[in-house]
Design an enzyme around this catalytic site. Structure first.
Site, PDB file in Angstrom:
ATOM      1  N   ARG A 157       0.837  -1.207   0.000  1.00 46.79           N
ATOM      2  CA  ARG A 157       0.000   0.000   0.000  1.00 46.79           C
ATOM      3  C   ARG A 157       0.869   1.254   0.000  1.00 46.79           C
ATOM      4  N   ARG A 165      -7.357  -2.513  -2.984  1.00 47.28           N
ATOM      5  CA  ARG A 165      -8.764  -2.242  -2.721  1.00 47.28           C
ATOM      6  C   ARG A 165      -9.381  -1.021  -3.429  1.00 47.28           C
ATOM      7  N   ASN A 201      -3.311 -10.416  -7.609  1.00 45.72           N
ATOM      8  CA  ASN A 201      -2.952 -10.220  -6.199  1.00 45.72           C
ATOM      9  C   ASN A 201      -4.091 -10.679  -5.281  1.00 45.72           C
ATOM     10  N   THR A 217     -17.135  -6.974  -0.308  1.00 43.79           N
ATOM     11  CA  THR A 217     -17.590  -5.596  -0.478  1.00 43.79           C
ATOM     12  C   THR A 217     -19.046  -5.567  -0.944  1.00 43.79           C
ATOM     13  N   SER A 247     -16.340  -2.670 -11.155  1.00 50.00           N
ATOM     14  CA  SER A 247     -14.938  -2.408 -11.531  1.00 50.00           C
ATOM     15  C   SER A 247     -14.199  -3.746 -11.484  1.00 50.00           C
ATOM     16  N   TYR A 277     -11.693  -4.297  -9.716  1.00 50.21           N
ATOM     17  CA  TYR A 277     -11.466  -4.553  -8.279  1.00 50.21           C
ATOM     18  C   TYR A 277     -12.676  -5.266  -7.676  1.00 50.21           C
ATOM     19  N   HIS A 278     -13.862  -4.694  -7.878  1.00 50.74           N
ATOM     20  CA  HIS A 278     -15.057  -5.313  -7.282  1.00 50.74           C
ATOM     21  C   HIS A 278     -15.222  -6.752  -7.806  1.00 50.74           C
ATOM     22  N   LYS A 293     -13.356  -9.390  -5.897  1.00 54.83           N
ATOM     23  CA  LYS A 293     -14.024  -9.823  -4.660  1.00 54.83           C
ATOM     24  C   LYS A 293     -15.090 -10.879  -4.961  1.00 54.83           C
ATOM     25  N   ASN A 311     -14.740  10.586   3.018  1.00 56.40           N
ATOM     26  CA  ASN A 311     -13.476  11.144   3.494  1.00 56.40           C
ATOM     27  C   ASN A 311     -13.044  12.291   2.582  1.00 56.40           C
ATOM     28  N   ARG A 312     -13.232  12.102   1.262  1.00 55.10           N
ATOM     29  CA  ARG A 312     -12.853  13.172   0.327  1.00 55.10           C
ATOM     30  C   ARG A 312     -13.732  14.409   0.521  1.00 55.10           C
ATOM     31  N   VAL A 363     -18.468   4.417 -15.031  1.00 59.59           N
ATOM     32  CA  VAL A 363     -19.710   3.989 -15.678  1.00 59.59           C
ATOM     33  C   VAL A 363     -20.561   3.364 -14.582  1.00 59.59           C
TER      34      VAL A 363
HETATM   35  P1  NAD Z   1      -5.594  -0.720   2.507  1.00 60.00           P
HETATM   36  O1  NAD Z   1      -5.090  -0.699   1.104  1.00 60.00           O
HETATM   37  O2  NAD Z   1      -5.359   0.461   3.359  1.00 60.00           O
HETATM   38  O3  NAD Z   1      -5.031  -2.024   3.269  1.00 60.00           O
HETATM   39  C1  NAD Z   1      -4.785  -3.240   2.631  1.00 60.00           C
HETATM   40  C2  NAD Z   1      -3.436  -3.752   3.132  1.00 60.00           C
HETATM   41  O4  NAD Z   1      -3.154  -5.011   2.508  1.00 60.00           O
HETATM   42  C3  NAD Z   1      -2.288  -2.813   2.772  1.00 60.00           C
HETATM   43  O5  NAD Z   1      -1.547  -2.469   3.927  1.00 60.00           O
HETATM   44  C4  NAD Z   1      -1.441  -3.616   1.787  1.00 60.00           C
HETATM   45  O6  NAD Z   1      -0.049  -3.345   1.901  1.00 60.00           O
HETATM   46  C5  NAD Z   1      -1.798  -5.050   2.133  1.00 60.00           C
HETATM   47  N1  NAD Z   1      -1.656  -5.999   1.013  1.00 60.00           N
HETATM   48  C6  NAD Z   1      -2.186  -5.917  -0.223  1.00 60.00           C
HETATM   49  N2  NAD Z   1      -1.824  -6.970  -0.967  1.00 60.00           N
HETATM   50  C7  NAD Z   1      -1.044  -7.747  -0.163  1.00 60.00           C
HETATM   51  C8  NAD Z   1      -0.357  -8.963  -0.357  1.00 60.00           C
HETATM   52  N3  NAD Z   1      -0.359  -9.610  -1.528  1.00 60.00           N
HETATM   53  N4  NAD Z   1       0.338  -9.491   0.688  1.00 60.00           N
HETATM   54  C9  NAD Z   1       0.380  -8.857   1.883  1.00 60.00           C
HETATM   55  N5  NAD Z   1      -0.239  -7.674   2.108  1.00 60.00           N
HETATM   56  C10 NAD Z   1      -0.941  -7.134   1.094  1.00 60.00           C
HETATM   57  O7  NAD Z   1      -7.154  -1.053   2.403  1.00 60.00           O
HETATM   58  P2  NAD Z   1      -8.313  -0.856   3.498  1.00 60.00           P
HETATM   59  O8  NAD Z   1      -9.084   0.350   3.150  1.00 60.00           O
HETATM   60  O9  NAD Z   1      -7.757  -1.044   4.860  1.00 60.00           O
HETATM   61  O10 NAD Z   1      -9.237  -2.107   3.134  1.00 60.00           O
HETATM   62  C11 NAD Z   1      -8.994  -3.365   3.730  1.00 60.00           C
HETATM   63  C12 NAD Z   1      -9.933  -4.406   3.118  1.00 60.00           C
HETATM   64  O11 NAD Z   1     -11.288  -4.010   3.327  1.00 60.00           O
HETATM   65  C13 NAD Z   1      -9.744  -4.593   1.621  1.00 60.00           C
HETATM   66  O12 NAD Z   1      -9.855  -5.970   1.317  1.00 60.00           O
HETATM   67  C14 NAD Z   1     -10.908  -3.827   1.023  1.00 60.00           C
HETATM   68  O13 NAD Z   1     -11.286  -4.374  -0.200  1.00 60.00           O
HETATM   69  C15 NAD Z   1     -11.985  -3.982   2.089  1.00 60.00           C
HETATM   70  N6  NAD Z   1     -12.935  -2.859   2.095  1.00 60.00           N
HETATM   71  C16 NAD Z   1     -12.495  -1.580   2.314  1.00 60.00           C
HETATM   72  C17 NAD Z   1     -13.414  -0.538   2.324  1.00 60.00           C
HETATM   73  C18 NAD Z   1     -13.003   0.898   2.536  1.00 60.00           C
HETATM   74  O14 NAD Z   1     -13.867   1.786   2.405  1.00 60.00           O
HETATM   75  N7  NAD Z   1     -11.749   1.186   2.858  1.00 60.00           N
HETATM   76  C19 NAD Z   1     -14.784  -0.825   2.132  1.00 60.00           C
HETATM   77  C20 NAD Z   1     -15.183  -2.142   1.896  1.00 60.00           C
HETATM   78  C21 NAD Z   1     -14.251  -3.169   1.893  1.00 60.00           C
HETATM   79  N1  USQ Z   2     -17.554   9.508  -5.908  1.00 60.57           N
HETATM   80  C1  USQ Z   2     -17.938  10.842  -6.041  1.00 60.57           C
HETATM   81  N2  USQ Z   2     -17.013  11.797  -5.793  1.00 60.57           N
HETATM   82  C2  USQ Z   2     -15.735  11.505  -5.407  1.00 60.57           C
HETATM   83  C3  USQ Z   2     -15.359  10.160  -5.262  1.00 60.57           C
HETATM   84  C4  USQ Z   2     -16.297   9.179  -5.521  1.00 60.57           C
HETATM   85  O1  USQ Z   2     -19.081  11.146  -6.367  1.00 60.57           O
HETATM   86  O2  USQ Z   2     -14.967  12.460  -5.213  1.00 60.57           O
HETATM   87  C5  USQ Z   2     -18.564   8.456  -6.131  1.00 60.57           C
HETATM   88  C6  USQ Z   2     -18.176   7.312  -7.065  1.00 60.57           C
HETATM   89  O3  USQ Z   2     -18.491   7.611  -8.410  1.00 60.57           O
HETATM   90  C7  USQ Z   2     -19.009   6.169  -6.508  1.00 60.57           C
HETATM   91  C8  USQ Z   2     -19.099   6.467  -5.018  1.00 60.57           C
HETATM   92  O4  USQ Z   2     -18.769   7.854  -4.873  1.00 60.57           O
HETATM   93  O5  USQ Z   2     -20.301   6.194  -7.004  1.00 60.57           O
HETATM   94  C9  USQ Z   2     -18.179   5.636  -4.144  1.00 60.57           C
HETATM   95  O6  USQ Z   2     -16.832   5.786  -4.577  1.00 60.57           O
HETATM   96  P1  USQ Z   2     -15.646   5.470  -3.559  1.00 60.57           P
HETATM   97  O7  USQ Z   2     -14.360   5.719  -4.285  1.00 60.57           O
HETATM   98  O8  USQ Z   2     -15.885   6.155  -2.274  1.00 60.57           O
HETATM   99  O9  USQ Z   2     -15.882   3.924  -3.274  1.00 60.57           O
HETATM  100  P2  USQ Z   2     -15.692   2.627  -4.148  1.00 60.57           P
HETATM  101  O10 USQ Z   2     -14.976   2.859  -5.403  1.00 60.57           O
HETATM  102  O11 USQ Z   2     -17.025   1.958  -4.248  1.00 60.57           O
HETATM  103  O12 USQ Z   2     -14.725   1.750  -3.228  1.00 60.57           O
HETATM  104  C10 USQ Z   2     -14.672   1.893  -1.803  1.00 60.57           C
HETATM  105  C11 USQ Z   2     -13.396   1.230  -1.333  1.00 60.57           C
HETATM  106  C12 USQ Z   2     -13.463  -0.267  -1.675  1.00 60.57           C
HETATM  107  C13 USQ Z   2     -14.735  -0.861  -1.101  1.00 60.57           C
HETATM  108  C14 USQ Z   2     -15.972  -0.092  -1.549  1.00 60.57           C
HETATM  109  C15 USQ Z   2     -17.231  -0.505  -0.799  1.00 60.57           C
HETATM  110  O13 USQ Z   2     -12.261   1.827  -1.931  1.00 60.57           O
HETATM  111  O14 USQ Z   2     -12.326  -0.929  -1.126  1.00 60.57           O
HETATM  112  O15 USQ Z   2     -14.836  -2.180  -1.498  1.00 60.57           O
HETATM  113  O16 USQ Z   2     -15.803   1.303  -1.222  1.00 60.57           O
HETATM  114  S1  USQ Z   2     -18.632  -0.603  -1.856  1.00 60.57           S
HETATM  115  O17 USQ Z   2     -18.713   0.655  -2.602  1.00 60.57           O
HETATM  116  O18 USQ Z   2     -19.784  -0.799  -1.025  1.00 60.57           O
HETATM  117  O19 USQ Z   2     -18.395  -1.725  -2.759  1.00 60.57           O
END
Ligand code: NAD
Ligand code: USQ
Length: 393
Positions: free
Chosen positions: A35, A100, A118, A144, A179, A181-182, A185, A240-241, A324
């Protein structure tokens, strides 16, 4: 209980590790630090300064008197995973360790491939290690809410009873992710459900909504225990943004019409949900799915709430949507399982945003304004890795 937290250096992994340690569990964290290398690649970084992993565990010991074991390693390396499981002998493994960010996975072919390899291979290695070493280990896997996407039917907790042409079955809820990414999962969820059926693994898949907030009881104890707060357009999540934009006096960037309804959860609830899942394990052979989100709002309402809560107010700007996605839709999702285990949710109308504003205020000079602008375009399919990561062709 002995809990191994994979991804323990991340935004959620580190606060979770401390939360579990503070409540008497014996905790080890494993992370490869990748990260922090995405930050270098993207030219961004956490708004709140964060200590190295080694300094974090040292500070935690000084502050709490408790030890967290720190393992540096990559889940892509099966020997590392097997070594950690054999060496630490966890009863639960909490798996956060994936790439993520949806925008990161949509930069170009290389980033999409990296994200899926990954995430999917890392999870396969964890599943195999559990399957071979000790099938009693409960895997708590972060999924997610976006796996389901935004279908025009109510979203259930993982499973759906279907009656088709006179016969019924219980099937995984249909997935419509938004996406690469999604999608990773979704692939993980299918692999895990299969492992429960064939090897009798016990798995809880936590389909988490978008997390907001930066502080938990433990991170607030010492600046060296802080967790990261991302603001850039790749890793920064929407609430957060918005909070950061409000403090900087910038318009809140709603993508498109803003009728996108998104499930959300406070970071303080995330850590408690993980505790509840670990302390109430799934049965042998059970693929259990919890929807780990407590509320849902259209983006334009989230923006209005932030603007109304920020003492200086804020403008709201609808920018061209780089993604999209549906911009107006219905949405309703089940989320009763975690509440029935005892979760008492914090709601967005609580004071969290107010406390966030003061944290952001302290560090606002660290913001790189260029990193705030969305540059990853969902419509672009390119093999061109020579372009600077995160820039649109
Ligand atoms: P993050 O990127 O801050 O933390 C993920 C950590 O995993 C990082 O420290 C990274 O170095 C480590 N990592 C990634 N690949 C690795 C690998 N191959 N081996 C060892 N370490 C590895 O992300 P986060 O926001 O803390 O999210 C954590 C989890 O929760 C993720 O799986 C994400 O998809 C899920 N999630 C996050 C959110 C959100 O809003 N942040 C929402 C829903 C789900
Ligand atoms: N968005 C805005 N303005 C911004 C940023 C984002 O309108 O400045 C919109 C995006 O288009 C989207 C929504 O806000 O519709 C959410 O975007 P996001 O970047 O906050 O969240 P997302 O891409 O969905 O991903 C985040 C985490 C991911 C987690 C997911 C939960 O990065 O790890 O899996 O939230 S969920 O969305 O429920 O799948």
């Amino acid at each position: 209980m002995k809990v191994l937290v994979l991804g323990g250096d991340g935004y959620l992994g580190w606060p979770t590790a401390m939360y579990l340690s503070a409540r008497g569990h014996e905790v080890a964290v494993l992370d490869n630090g990748v990260r922090r290398t995405y930050d270098a690649e993207l030219g961004s970084g956490s708004l709140v300064p964060i200590a190295s992993m080694a300094d974090r565990v040292k500070a935690w010991h000084e502050v709490s008197g408790k030890r967290i074991t720190n393992i540096h390693g990559d889940l892509m390396d099966a020997d590392v995973v097997y070594g950690a499981v054999r060496g630490f002998e966890p009863e639960s493994i909490v798996h956060f360790a994936e790439q993520r960010a949806a925008p990161y996975s949509m930069i170009d072919r290389k980033h999409a491939v990296y994200t899926q390899v990954n995430n999917v291979v890392g999870t396969l290695n964890v599943m195999y290690a559990i399957g071979e070493i000790d099938r009693d280990i409960h895997l708590v896997k972060l999924g997610t809410m976006g796996e389901y996407g935004y279908p025009n039917i109510d979203v259930e907790e993982g499973w759906l009873e279907v009656t088709h042409k006179g016969r019924s079955d219980r099937v995984l809820f249909p997935k419509k992710p938004g996406s690469f990414y999604h999608l990773s999962k979704v692939h993980d969820s299918h692999n895990l459900e299969f492992a429960c059926r064939v090897w009798g693994l016990r798995v809880t898949d936590l389909n988490q909504g978008i997390v907001y907030g930066q502080q938990t009881e433990e991170t607030a104890l010492d600046p060296r225990l802080a967790t990261r707060l991302d603001y850039d357009a790749v890793f920064g999540t929407v609430l957060n943004r918005f909070a950061i934009q409000a403090v900087l006096g910038l318009p809140l960037s709603v993508y498109g019409a803003g009728g996108q309804i998104r499930p959300i959860i406070d970071i303080r609830d995330t850590v408690d949900c993980i505790r509840l899942a670990c302390e109430n394990p799934a049965d042998a052979g059970e693929f259990r799915v919890f929807n780990q989100a407590t509320e849902a709002f259209p983006l334009r309402e989230m923006a209005k709430l932030v603007a109304d809560t920020h003492p200086g107010g804020a403008q709201i700007e609808h920018v061209e949507n780089p993604r999209v996605e549906l911009e107006e839709h219905e949405y309703s999702f089940a989320h009763t399982a975690l509440e029935s285990l005892g979760l008492v949710p914090h709601l967005l109308s609580d004071t969290l945003l107010t406390s966030m504003f003061s944290i952001i205020e302290q560090h606002k000079d660290r913001v790189d304004l260029d990193a705030l602008k969305p540059t990853v375009d969902w419509r672009r399919a390119s093999n061109d890795s020579s372009a600077k990561a995160g820039t649109t062709a």
